[in-house]
Structures are given as structure tokens and as C-alpha cells.
Design a protein around this motif. Structure first.
Motif, PDB file in Angstrom:
ATOM      1  N   SER A 163       6.145  -0.605 -40.483  1.00  0.00           N
ATOM      2  CA  SER A 163       5.204  -1.703 -40.730  1.00  0.00           C
ATOM      3  C   SER A 163       3.789  -1.425 -40.220  1.00  0.00           C
ATOM      4  O   SER A 163       2.871  -2.193 -40.491  1.00  0.00           O
ATOM      5  CB  SER A 163       5.714  -2.982 -40.060  1.00  0.00           C
ATOM      6  OG  SER A 163       7.070  -3.182 -40.353  1.00  0.00           O
ATOM      7  N   PRO A 176      12.300   3.125 -37.148  1.00  0.00           N
ATOM      8  CA  PRO A 176      12.349   1.739 -36.670  1.00  0.00           C
ATOM      9  C   PRO A 176      11.499   0.864 -37.598  1.00  0.00           C
ATOM     10  O   PRO A 176      10.433   1.286 -38.046  1.00  0.00           O
ATOM     11  CB  PRO A 176      11.713   1.820 -35.271  1.00  0.00           C
ATOM     12  CG  PRO A 176      11.820   3.265 -34.869  1.00  0.00           C
ATOM     13  CD  PRO A 176      11.744   4.040 -36.133  1.00  0.00           C
ATOM     14  N   LYS A 177      11.966  -0.331 -37.854  1.00  0.00           N
ATOM     15  CA  LYS A 177      11.267  -1.228 -38.783  1.00  0.00           C
ATOM     16  C   LYS A 177       9.802  -1.430 -38.376  1.00  0.00           C
ATOM     17  O   LYS A 177       8.903  -1.438 -39.226  1.00  0.00           O
ATOM     18  CB  LYS A 177      11.994  -2.582 -38.861  1.00  0.00           C
ATOM     19  CG  LYS A 177      11.373  -3.560 -39.838  1.00  0.00           C
ATOM     20  CD  LYS A 177      12.315  -4.696 -40.183  1.00  0.00           C
ATOM     21  CE  LYS A 177      12.654  -5.583 -38.993  1.00  0.00           C
ATOM     22  NZ  LYS A 177      11.553  -6.446 -38.540  1.00  0.00           N
ATOM     23  N   SER A 178       9.577  -1.525 -37.094  1.00  0.00           N
ATOM     24  CA  SER A 178       8.211  -1.772 -36.630  1.00  0.00           C
ATOM     25  C   SER A 178       7.286  -0.592 -36.925  1.00  0.00           C
ATOM     26  O   SER A 178       6.086  -0.777 -37.126  1.00  0.00           O
ATOM     27  CB  SER A 178       8.216  -2.053 -35.122  1.00  0.00           C
ATOM     28  OG  SER A 178       8.774  -0.952 -34.439  1.00  0.00           O
ATOM     29  N   ILE A 215      10.438  -8.558 -42.330  1.00  0.00           N
ATOM     30  CA  ILE A 215      11.828  -8.786 -41.921  1.00  0.00           C
ATOM     31  C   ILE A 215      12.792  -8.263 -42.988  1.00  0.00           C
ATOM     32  O   ILE A 215      12.396  -7.952 -44.110  1.00  0.00           O
ATOM     33  CB  ILE A 215      12.101 -10.298 -41.681  1.00  0.00           C
ATOM     34  CG1 ILE A 215      11.859 -11.071 -42.995  1.00  0.00           C
ATOM     35  CG2 ILE A 215      11.234 -10.849 -40.563  1.00  0.00           C
ATOM     36  CD1 ILE A 215      12.383 -12.489 -42.969  1.00  0.00           C
ATOM     37  N   THR A 242      21.777  -1.993 -39.804  1.00  0.00           N
ATOM     38  CA  THR A 242      21.710  -3.152 -38.895  1.00  0.00           C
ATOM     39  C   THR A 242      22.762  -3.089 -37.790  1.00  0.00           C
ATOM     40  O   THR A 242      22.630  -3.766 -36.780  1.00  0.00           O
ATOM     41  CB  THR A 242      21.932  -4.462 -39.672  1.00  0.00           C
ATOM     42  OG1 THR A 242      23.170  -4.349 -40.385  1.00  0.00           O
ATOM     43  CG2 THR A 242      20.800  -4.710 -40.668  1.00  0.00           C
ATOM     44  N   SER A 299       5.072 -10.863 -39.968  1.00  0.00           N
ATOM     45  CA  SER A 299       5.895  -9.673 -39.749  1.00  0.00           C
ATOM     46  C   SER A 299       6.723  -9.349 -40.979  1.00  0.00           C
ATOM     47  O   SER A 299       6.773 -10.112 -41.940  1.00  0.00           O
ATOM     48  CB  SER A 299       6.795  -9.894 -38.532  1.00  0.00           C
ATOM     49  OG  SER A 299       7.653 -10.981 -38.775  1.00  0.00           O
ATOM     50  N   GLU A 301      19.263  -3.895 -31.888  1.00  0.00           N
ATOM     51  CA  GLU A 301      18.157  -4.762 -31.478  1.00  0.00           C
ATOM     52  C   GLU A 301      17.053  -4.750 -32.522  1.00  0.00           C
ATOM     53  O   GLU A 301      16.507  -5.782 -32.889  1.00  0.00           O
ATOM     54  CB  GLU A 301      17.586  -4.277 -30.150  1.00  0.00           C
ATOM     55  CG  GLU A 301      18.269  -4.924 -28.967  1.00  0.00           C
ATOM     56  CD  GLU A 301      17.663  -4.417 -27.674  1.00  0.00           C
ATOM     57  OE1 GLU A 301      16.420  -4.489 -27.532  1.00  0.00           O
ATOM     58  OE2 GLU A 301      18.427  -3.942 -26.815  1.00  0.00           O
ATOM     59  N   GLU A 302      16.733  -3.536 -32.973  1.00  0.00           N
ATOM     60  CA  GLU A 302      15.745  -3.436 -34.040  1.00  0.00           C
ATOM     61  C   GLU A 302      16.371  -2.689 -35.202  1.00  0.00           C
ATOM     62  O   GLU A 302      16.965  -1.627 -35.023  1.00  0.00           O
ATOM     63  CB  GLU A 302      14.491  -2.667 -33.564  1.00  0.00           C
ATOM     64  CG  GLU A 302      13.473  -2.540 -34.681  1.00  0.00           C
ATOM     65  CD  GLU A 302      12.187  -1.814 -34.274  1.00  0.00           C
ATOM     66  OE1 GLU A 302      12.095  -1.339 -33.136  1.00  0.00           O
ATOM     67  OE2 GLU A 302      11.286  -1.737 -35.129  1.00  0.00           O
ATOM     68  N   GLU A 303      16.226  -3.248 -36.395  1.00  0.00           N
ATOM     69  CA  GLU A 303      16.802  -2.593 -37.567  1.00  0.00           C
ATOM     70  C   GLU A 303      16.149  -1.231 -37.787  1.00  0.00           C
ATOM     71  O   GLU A 303      14.968  -1.042 -37.511  1.00  0.00           O
ATOM     72  CB  GLU A 303      16.604  -3.451 -38.826  1.00  0.00           C
ATOM     73  CG  GLU A 303      17.329  -4.774 -38.815  1.00  0.00           C
ATOM     74  CD  GLU A 303      16.458  -5.892 -38.269  1.00  0.00           C
ATOM     75  OE1 GLU A 303      15.376  -5.597 -37.713  1.00  0.00           O
ATOM     76  OE2 GLU A 303      16.866  -7.055 -38.406  1.00  0.00           O
TER      77      GLU A 303
END
Lengths: 493, 493
Positions: B76, B71-73, A107, B93, A105, B115-117
Motif C-alpha cells: 500500500s 505485507p499488505k502495508s 483492506i 490470512t 486504508s 496479525e497482518e495479511e
């Protein structure tokens, strides 16, 4: 034929949410509280921006751009300012991502921590006044009248499209002046500009006034505002203009050499309107069939819908449609001809009703034969058969658009007048707030305690102390203590 | 009379930095790497925006607005995309500040951790394609052609005003198509729009081409670009247009029902230009006296400076000035009359030279007597005495502005041609890059290894594989391996 909107009378709040989505104005994004403004919604916002921008330039302001980020220490320099915004700040703490050790992942890189955290601007007074310190040395540098179009972030817990979102778009004017009088004059001028925009362009009547201390902008000495009434009787603050006194000049040490050879602190103002205006526009005029847009802000003012069963019929209609468009476009009328064959006329009628297009012209084979068109008005949902031999279409349309613009304003004004109630007892106050809603004009003893107590008991807040109110002595509606004049109470967005 | 700028020949880099500050274009802010765009600089950017926006609309695009945060996800989801941007991401954050326990400072509230950066957008492909998933169901929803004007953040370590800043303003177009051909066509079209804007409005000639794999946008299959040459012979990438293939459609599962009843992945493009164009504009034309602006982007095209010793003289001149302005304004010429008595004419001459106003008209008592004006051209620094009995001033000025627009383009084009060298040996390559600079047209074997080796040895990168290059076989300038055609190398901003 409506597009399945809930009725306002049944669930006003749901009606609003559905309308915003179905009319392609905006939607919630994957990011909590942040919206996506869709192309149709954005095209209305662009029209608002263009008009406001022109009004700002006409009053001597220039645009500029300041950083998105504010160092935490800057935000903290004006005590009441940070107090007001601390609870809703998005904070940047790191500046890099990396792959996790297992490579599975991505981070946040703990080694890329900022020395000082950065706040995503909730408003830009601090970063702008820290800049003004270098721009202002002498009275010759004043007044400094700058505006910025930007995005800002306030971490709201309960959000609603346009009305309250974590990120929103706005303009923020920030001016600096040599004297208190000049700064106050600027503050009032910009409130007037907002009021003129709301009334003449949005067709939304507003009450001008000042906020009570409780509702004042964090860091201002006085907050002027315009308050509008929505169709459910609730108030909506549509724009604010703040007289900042010398608060930010003190916090950032902004002084100027006076004409007389002295050294004085600079006087400041700031003022803003946001995408919230979209919410006001939608809620002030729209109906159970969809949006009703004022012609001056409608991206499409006239839509021509052909009624045809064959390609030949469409071709003949198309010719006539272009003839009409050629007359309308030079008059500055924005007109669309929807010749799609993938949708039926009835579907199109409902679609343009939903989207608030002020005038619809239907053109069928019989119209061609008779040289007529059927014109439907969005605001009144009325139709008229026009004989083009008798009526000059360009003049007819422009007059009709003017009439719609004026008419929706008058309707909203009448609604506000009918829903503004003068009350003189606490019992009446409670009853009106509860049963009728709208603006309640009542005496208030001027204390924050009473204001808060009333809010607690009724959810109504003081929207403003109206400008130019009659100075009449009276008794506070709650405490009976002396009052110098009436203020407007309402439940608000 | 210059305003104390360094000379380009002595220190080009310092000249640029000083010019940006002294001409009131931009300055560094208190936030590392973030700039303040000052009113005069912003007024040029506004003219660029208006023109580009019109060109985007004329090619069928609509504006919209998407969230600042990603969202970071999401970032990615497209592997090479996050790889490309991970090292320069500003990360949110936390969402709240609070008072420290001793009450002496304001700190980030550790309990308000997200919760999620969230990543402050470095570009918006991910958040937009996650939205397109809901907007696109069928071939009827395609093509989808949206543009966004926004701020983005890339945490650059070494920044320079306009050229490379942590936050910058830009537009990003994001389109979705049913076929590969249509998406490629769109990509090329937008590169052409950028080239047309650069050449016709900025007066900056550009080379159109495609990037090598090394220099490709993270997530694209092909990156088209326009490359300009600055006066120091370095290249500046002025705009890019990316063919995204189906990469983002795959990452966000964006499929559409085809006409034929199938289900296909959508094809995408994205394209952008930024405030970096301001850097290109400044560096392409300006001289040791200051800015040289193309008339089509100059906020003030003509300035009238009165030469007077008394209030009476000024009054008489003012009358004449207004007469001239009344002739110029209806022609769409933006003209300013600077009647301030706080500054001498000589100071004003230097000031408007510094700010790049294309034409200056000086008006003194003798001019009134003779019905003449003295007109000075900013680009050539030449003056001409005009007899208003013989010359129609409106026509004269508009022709002169056209001539300046054309002339600065031709000058930049000539400069580029003189500084584009075809080389055929490694020795020559090194010598030209080192001693002459400019674009070097050379054979390259097509491998990333060679490209990187050349960069390591000379700091020159492949700016682009020019479109429509002659397909000629040759030998790579470094390795001698076979090459299919020449590419452009240069040191670059």
C-alpha cells in the motif's frame, strides 16, 4: 585481519548468523521467517543448481512446473501427509483488496472469499499426483521422471537463515513407476546422486541411511537420507529421497494398464534438496575469518589483488594481471581482478577471505621486477611465492584448486571420524552426547518409544539407520532390549 | 498428416488452445487459472531462461531472491501501485490447518490468523525497495542491478494457457541509480535486450515504444515495451521496462549520500518478461500441423527417424545414425534418434511436426545403399534428398538451421509489414480494425479520453507510441484534434 566475526569456539551459533550476513549471503526480510538471498549467496546457489540439474538430467529426469497453490481438499487426500503438514500451512483465503470505507486504508475485500481455501505448497506430491492421474494410463507412460525447481512454504515458528525458513527454494523430484523394485531403485539412486553432489562438489562427507518411522516423510513408506556433520558436532540432514509406495497413487487413483492386460496402482518416489544446503556448505568448512568455499562451487575461484601506490604502478600490474587471466580463463577458472582504488589491499584481502575465494594472487611492483606472484590459499591461510619463470601459472592454479577441493573434503571427513563414537552404555551415551557431541553409534531396540525417550533425555535423535551397517546383535543402549545393529544418534539442526 | 488440430483459419483461438495441449506444452491444473507447464514446454522455457539470463549477466546484472509474500502495508505504500494491483491479489490470512471438531475434515484454524495479511507477490517492487533501503547508503552502493527469476500471482478472472494465468513464471529486474539519466538509460537498455532476444532468438519482430499513461505500469513514470504481432493480426505485449522515477524511493525512503556530500532519493527501474513469451512464440510461427520452433530455442533441433521392417535393418540404420550424430553433436546441434519400435515412422513424422522440431532426417535401407538421407524442414514442410558423398552433413545441418532461424523471422516480419496499415480517417480506422486487423498507425490527440473512447468503440488499444516516430503534425483519427505523430493501435492479447 578478520572482519569482526565472533569466534566459532565462543559462540558457534552467533558466528554462523554473522557470517551469513557479513559475507553477503542472505538476510532476514520484513516478512517473518522469509529470507532475502543476496546476490553473492545466490550466485553460490546457482552453481549448486546447475550441477544438480545436470545430474538429474543425466539420470533421465526432465523439469516441469506445477502450481504454487494446492486446494485444501487435495492436501487432505493422503491422511498422514496432511497430518504432517497441517500445522505449518500458509492459507490463501481471499483474492482481492479494496479501499476501506473511510478511504484511509487498504483492506481485504470480504466479498472476495475463495470457495475453497488454497494452501501455498509445502511440497507438491498432492498437486503432482492429481496431475499424474491424467498423464498415466498405460505401462508405456512409465516411468515418469520429473523434477521441479520451486519455492515452498512451511510456517516455521523458529527460523534461521538457510537452515530453517518459512519460504525456501528447493527442487523436488516426483517419479512414477510400474514396479516396487524400480521405484525403490530410483529412490536409492537419487540418494546416491545427493551423496555424490555433497561429497564431490560441496566437499561435505555424508552418511547414507534410512530414517526411522518417527522421522519419515509424511506419506512415505521409507525415507532415505544423507546426514552431514557440522563443525560444532551437530548433524544436518542434507537431502532426503522417499519411497512413497502406492500411497499417493491410492489417494489420487493413479492406475495403469499393465503389459499383461491388468490394471495396477503406480509406485512413486519423491526427493528433494533445498537452500538448506547453503547452511551445510557454510557450516562445514568456514572459519573465524569467514567463508571457505570448495572451488567447484565458488563463484570466484581466484582473485587478483594489485598492490600499488601510483597510477603507473597499477597500469604495469594490470598488464601482468591480464596476462595471468588470459591463461586461467581458457582453463575454465573463474578469476576476478579487483583494481578498485577505493579500497586498500589489506581491506580486500580480508574481504575475499570473508567471502571464501579459494585462491588470492597478490601482485606488486617487486613481483613485476622478479616475475613472481604471491599466492594465498583460503582454506589453510598459507601463502607461497611463485616464480613465473619456473612455474606454469595455469597448471599451478588448477592443481591448487583441485588440491583445495580434495583437502577440505578430507578435513571434514577426518573431523567426522574423530567425532563419531561407538558407545555401549547409557552412561557413556549421555556423556558423549553432552561433552563431545558428534555422531554416536549405538544399539537401539527399534521402538519409537525408546527413540522418543532418548530425545527427551538428551535432545539427540536418530539421524539414520546407516546403509550397509554390520548386522550384529546387541542390547539397546537405553532399555537393554535386543537390537539388530547400531544406528547414528546426534543432536541436529 | 496432422494430429487433428483445428485449422487456424477456422478457429484461431481453439487452434492455439489445442496446440498448447497436444504438443505437451502446458495444461490447466485443478487450481483455477494456474497452469501445469509440462516437460516439453518447460524445456523450451529453460532455453529462453538460459539465453535471457546470459544477456542480463552480460549487461552487469546479478540474480538474487526476495520473499514470495508482501505485507499488505508494504504493497500500500506506493499509492498508484496498490491501486493497480489491489483487484487481483491472492491474500494469505492464516498459517495453520486443524481437524474439524467432528474429526471428519481438515479446516483452517481460526486461531492461527496472521496479525497482518500477506499478499502473494504480483510483482516485487515494494518488497525489494524496502530491502534496498538497507543496501543503499552512498553513491558507492550504486548502481545496484539485480534480477530475480520467480513465480508471481495475479488473480485473473479470464485465463488462457501462457497468455494470462493466475500464477506465472517470470524474471523481474530491479535496479537503483544515482541519476535520472542513468536510470532512463538502463530502462531503454533492457527494452533493447528484450527486443534483441525476441528478434534474434524467438524469431519474432517487435515494435519498440512507450506506453500511454493509461497502459503504464502502476507506479512507473514511463513504461517502455516491445509489441509483437500474432498470426491473427492481434498484438501481444512481449516485454516491458519501467522507468520508476523516484516513486519507490520516496515510498520506502531510499536515499543515498552523493559524491558531493548531499542526500538524494534514488532513481529506479524495473523490467520483466514472463512465460507469456511462450504464447508469443507459439502464436507467431506455428501452423495447422503444429508448432514451428526457431532452432535457437528448440530443445531438439534435429530428429533422426529410422524406416525399418526388421531388427537387422534397424541395426544397420542405427550405425549410420550414430555416425551422423557424432558429426552433429560437436557442432552444438541437439539431435535425437528415435528408434522406438512401438510407433510407425508416419506417426513419428506427425509427432515431431506437432512438436516443432526444425529438421527431420529420415533414414531407410535404400538410403544406406545410396548413402543418402531425406531431410525435411519443419517451417516450409519441404523435403530434400541429400547425397552424403557430396554434402558434408554437419555443415549442411548448421546452415539449414541458420536458414530456418532467419527465414521464420523474415516471414513474421513480412506478415507484420503486410498487416500494418496507415489510416487517416475514422471510417477507415474502423474498417481496418474490423476487417483486416493488424497494427493500425494513426494520429491520436494524446488524451486518455480519446484512447478510451476508441477502445470502447473498436476494442483496439494503443499498443505503443513507437520510438523514433516521425514527428509530423496531423489530426486525431477520432476527434480531429491536433496530433504530434502516429501511434500504433491494435486489438491485443
Amino acid at each position: 585481519m578478520s572482519k569482526g566475526l565472533p569466534k566459532r569456539s565462543e559462540d558457534y551459533s552467533l558466528w554462523y548468523n554473522e557470517l551469513v550476513k557479513k559475507a553477503d549471503l542472505a538476510e532476514n526480510s520484513a516478512v517473518r521467517g522469509c529470507m532475502v538471498i543476496k546476490p553473492y549467496g545466490y550466485s553460490i546457489w546457482e552453481k549448486m543448481q546447475q550441477q544438480l540439474d545436470q545430474m538429474f538430467k543425466d539420470t533421465g529426469h526432465s523439469n516441469a512446473y506445477f502450481p504454487l497453490f494446492i486446494p485444501k481438499s487435495y492436501l487432505s487426500k493422503e491422511a498422514s501427509h496432511v497430518e504432517g503438514f497441517a500445522k505449518e500451512c500458509a492459507v490463501v483465503t481471499h483474492y482481492r483488496l479494496k479501499n476501506s470505507e473511510d478511504g484511509k486504508s487498504v483492506i481485504v475485500d470480504p466479498e472476495a472469499k475463495l470457495e475453497e481455501e488454497l494452501i501455498v505448497r509445502p511440497t507438491s506430491e498432492t498437486v503432482i499426483w492429481s496431475t499424474y492421474k491424467n498423464w498415466i494410463q498405460s505401462y508405456r507412460d512409465l516411468p515418469l521422471k520429473v523434477n521441479q525447481w520451486a519455492n515452498v512454504v512451511r510456517w516455521e515458528m523458529r527460523t534461521r537463515l538457510f537452515l530453517r525458513t518459512a519460504e525456501f527454494l528447493w527442487q523436488e523430484g516426483h517419479t512414477a513407476h510400474a514396479t516396487r523394485e524400480e521405484a525403490v531403485e530410483e529412490t536409492v539412486q537419487m540418494m546416491d546422486v545427493y551423496a555424490q553432489f555433497a561429497e564431490e562438489f560441496m566437499g561435505v562427507p555424508v552418511v547414507k541411511g534410512v530414517k526411522t518411522e518417527n522421522e519419515r516423510f509424511a506419506g512415505a513408506e521409507e525415507t532415505y537420507c544423507i546426514e552431514a556433520m557440522m563443525q560444532d558436532g551437530k548433524a544436518l540432514q542434507a537431502g532426503t529421497s522417499h519411497f512413497l509406495g502406492q500411497n499417493f497413487a491410492k489417494a489420487f487413483d493413479v492406475k495403469f494398464a499393465t503389459k499383461e492386460g491388468g490394471l495396477d496402482l503406480v509406485w512413486g518416489t519423491s526427493w528433494g534438496v533445498s537452500t538448506r544446503l547453503m547452511g551445510a556448505l557454510i557450516m562445514a568448512h568456514s572459519d573465524d575469518n569467514g567463508l571457505v568455499l570448495p572451488p567447484k562451487l565458488a563463484p570466484i575461484q581466484v582473485v587478483i589483488v594489485p598492490i600499488f601506490r601510483s597510477e603507473e604502478e597499477l597500469q604495469a600490474i594490470e598488464e601482468k594481471a591480464h596476462e595471468i587471466m588470459d591463461k586461467l580463463k581458457p582453463l575454465g577458472v573463474s578469476v576476478k581482478f579487483d583494481h578498485r582504488d577505493t579500497h586498500k589491499p589489506g581491506w580486500k584481502f580480508a574481504e575475499y577471505e570473508l567471502k571464501g575465494v579459494p585462491l588470492r594472487i597478490a601482485l606488486g611492483p617487486r613481483d613485476l621486477a622478479n616475475n613472481t606472484v604471491e599466492v594465498a590459499r583460503r582454506d589453510t591461510l598459507t601463502k607461497e611465492m611463485i616464480n613465473l619463470n619456473e612455474v606454469e601459472i595455469g597448471q599451478y592454479v588448477t592443481e591448487m584448486l583441485d588440491d583445495i577441493q580434495n583437502s577440505i573434503y578430507q578435513k571434514a571427513l577426518k573431523f567426522r571420524e574423530e567425532n563419531t563414537t561407538e558407545v555401549n552404555s547409557w552412561e557413556e551415551f549421555q556423556r558423549v552426547i553432552k561433552e563431545k557431541g558428534g555422531f554416536v553409534s549405538a544399539h537401539w531396540d527399534g521402538t519409537s518409544e525408546t527413540e522418543e525417550k532418548i530425545k527427551e533425555l538428551t535432545k539427540a535423535t536418530i539421524r539414520c539407520i546407516p546403509l550397509g551397517r554390520v548386522e550384529e546383535s546387541g542390547s539397546c543402549v537405553l532399555t537393554g532390549n535386543p537390537s539388530k545393529g547400531r544406528v547414528f544418534f546426534a543432536k541436529a539442526y
